[in-house]
Design an enzyme around this catalytic site. Structure first.
Site, short mmCIF file in Angstrom:
data_model
loop_
_atom_site.label_atom_id
_atom_site.label_comp_id
_atom_site.label_asym_id
_atom_site.label_seq_id
_atom_site.Cartn_x
_atom_site.Cartn_y
_atom_site.Cartn_z
N THR A 137 -34.56 -50.12 -96.10
CA THR A 137 -34.47 -51.21 -97.06
C THR A 137 -35.85 -51.77 -97.31
O THR A 137 -36.65 -51.91 -96.37
CB THR A 137 -33.51 -52.31 -96.56
N GLU B 212 -28.37 -54.79 -94.23
CA GLU B 212 -28.24 -55.00 -92.80
C GLU B 212 -26.80 -55.26 -92.34
O GLU B 212 -26.53 -55.30 -91.14
CB GLU B 212 -29.13 -56.17 -92.37
N LYS C 65 -38.98 -74.90 -106.47
CA LYS C 65 -39.21 -76.30 -106.10
C LYS C 65 -40.09 -76.95 -107.15
O LYS C 65 -41.26 -76.61 -107.30
CB LYS C 65 -39.87 -76.41 -104.72
N TRP D 220 -35.09 -79.07 -105.69
CA TRP D 220 -34.82 -77.65 -105.57
C TRP D 220 -33.94 -77.19 -106.72
O TRP D 220 -32.94 -77.83 -107.05
CB TRP D 220 -34.12 -77.34 -104.24
#
Length: 560
Positions: free
Chosen positions: A189, A336, A446, A451
């Site tokens: 990956t 994963e 940000k 955010w």
């Protein structure tokens, strides 16, 4: 350690290890005559499939493959790949599914790092292989894969051509029992920096993942995603997390399987029609390509159930697919995690609600599948409440999560810090168990101390009637720290600029769905948005492109 009761089994009691061979034996038990199909070139029954897996096991064993050796595959999605997914780990070897969309340098790195011993190479990839063969350090033998008439190639230590080798091999193989914790598969990956990382899974993990995925997709009826009478066609590369692990489920259940080879939207539509496909999975960009194909014009894809993963499913794509008869279901996972972690599930409470509310939940990452634990933590590792509002990093536990990165101890410890697998995704959990992915930690914007979720902004922008595709990233701003920048592909016959985008987003600001400072002040109109090797938005590349355009004063930037 908790003291529990353990009873000594009978001396002759068989302790059945969880091995991939158990999955193979089930399919032919249920549906001997169901077909495995490859493009318009090959079709055969499950009985023949089992024989071919045994033949391949004999070919590999005769070529000197031993338990623990790594066998690599460079192929498009095919019946051959499916055979390798079983035969290689069933003889105790490790299957390395090579990402053929990586650069030659990265492919070379992964092959040397994985200690590949034998490589099965599709003739289409001979130029890549010829370019790196001199730098391969562990490869000893090669096998040629081809759809054409030419059965020879200039490959070092060529054992032979796949079909010819199988034809000369025995259709019987006594697959042994061994430790279920033996590594079965590995692949690599890519991240934002450094070399690709090796992810690996054991037989036990793959069997448990298969059972968990089958129970979620086959038992939860909202609607039921994949049952024994479905026709399955993957539109996710088999080199990427075993095509999300679904081929193992399909084989275990004896489902008809259709493999399209190299992805071509026109061919995919043709196979859907001819083979009566009812279930697939893919990333959003691939689905858009299929729906926009010439062969798909005026086609109603009624009854086609598709799991969307890899990238967030926005409302615009969901509605567009629904209008064409496609039932989309969002799911979540990563390399994963083997990969399935969660899948959208409409419980009784949601089924009793409005259509709009159901859609809102259908496009979220979904509810954890059986055996998965999910939690949200803050930057200090403290657990946050499942209130649908508190945002933090999503962390996971499940029997099938990779236990680390191959030969990367420091990165493995970072992945499993605190005993939970860290996803790098910002998310919320609500009291119904729904995971809502808000962004990648590295992609959150940000601006002015606030955010902004690039995923939420992309969803709202995608609802503009003139937007066919969108990507939003944060770019440096001297006053606000960062500002959102939108990369747009316009639909045919539409024009877009920053002003029209602002007008489109104003109602969402008034409804409280978007902060006014989240409206992009700059956009770029492009014909194509950069993607990764598995079809995700390549935001690292997008940021670099934007920086170069700004430095050059590109004329196609639109600014408010």
């Amino acid at each position: 350690m908790l003291q529990t009761r353990v009873i000594q089994p009978a001396d002759n009691a068989y302790q059945a290890p969880l091995l991939i061979k158990r999955l193979l034996l089930s399919g032919s038990r249920y549906e001997k005559t169901r077909e495995i199909v490859y493009r318009d070139l090959v079709r055969y029954s499950y009985l023949t499939f089992n024989e071919r897996v045994a033949r391949l096991a004999n070919v590999l064993t005769n070529a000197g493959v031993k338990p623990g050796d790594t066998v690599a595959v460079m192929d498009w999605d095919s019946h051959r790949y499916l055979e390798c997914m079983f035969a290689v780990p069933m003889i105790g070897a490790v299957l390395h599914t090579i990402n053929i969309r990586l650069s030659p340098e990265q492919i070379l790195y992964t092959m040397n790092h994985a200690d590949d011993r034998v490589v099965l190479v599709n003739s289409e990839f001979l130029p890549i292989y010829q370019g790196i063969k001199g730098a391969l350090t562990t490869v000893e033998k090669t096998i040629l894969l081809t759809d054409g008439a030419d059965k020879t190639a200039d490959l070092p230590n060529l054992v032979g051509e796949y079909e010819q080798l199988l034809a000369g091999a025995s259709p019987q193989y006594d697959f042994p029992d061994f430790d279920e914790n033996s590594v079965a598969t590995t692949f690599y990956t890519t991240g934002t920096t450094g070399n690709p990382k090796g992810v690996y899974f054991t037989h036990r993990q793959l069997v448990l993942h298969t059972m968990g995925m089958a129970s979620m997709m086959g038992a939860v009826h909202t609607p039921r995603l994949m049952a024994n009478d479905d026709v399955y066609m993957p539109i996710t590369p088999m080199f990427h997390v075993h095509a999300w692990g679904v081929p193992y489920v399909a084989t275990m259940l004896g489902i008809k399987q259709v493999y399209p080879g190299r992805y071509d939207p026109e061919l995919l539509v043709g196979l859907w029609k001819k083979e009566k496909v009812t279930f697939s999975h893919c990333v959003p960009t691939i689905l858009q390509m299929v729906m926009n194909a010439k062969a798909a014009q005026d086609v109603e894809f009624n009854g086609w159930k598709i799991i969307i993963g890899g990238s967030s499913l926005n409302r615009s794509l969901y509605e567009a697919a629904k209008a064409r008869g496609i039932h989309l279901t969002a799911a979540y996972g990563m390399s994963e995690t083997c990969p399935m972690i969660s899948c959208a599930h409409m419980n009784d409470e949601l089924l009793a609600g409005s259509e709009d509310e159901r859609t809102t939940y259908k496009i979220k990452a979904g509810v954890p599948v059986p055996l998965v634990e999910a939690a949200i933590i803050d930057a200090d590792g403290n657990f946050l409440p499942a209130d649908g509002e508190s945002q933090g990093e999503l962390v996971l536990r499940a029997p099938w999560l990779t236990q680390g990165y191959f030969r990367e101890p420091q990165k493995s410890e970072e992945l499993w810090e605190g005993g939970w697998l860290h996803t790098g995704d910002v998310a919320t959990l609500d009291n119904m168990g729904f995971i809502d992915i808000r962004d990648r930690i590295k992609d959150v914007i940000k601006t002015g101390g606030e955010w902004i979720s690039s995923l939420e902004l992309e969803d709202l922008v995608s609802r503009h009637p003139g937007v066919r595709e969108v990507a939003v990233v944060g770019i440096p701003d001297p006053q606000w720290g960062e500002r959102p920048f939108a990369l747009l592909v316009a639909r045919e016959g539409h024009t877009l600029d920053a002003k029209s985008l602002k007008e489109h987003l104003k109602p969402f600001v008034e409804q409280g769905l978007l902060s006014k400072w989240a409206i992009p002040s700059q956009i770029a109109l492009v014909t194509e948005i950069p993607k990764t090797s598995v079809g995700k938005l390549d935001k690292k590349r997008i940021r670099l492109d934007i920086a170069q355009w700004q430095e050059a004063g590109s004329a196609f930037l639109s600014t408010l």
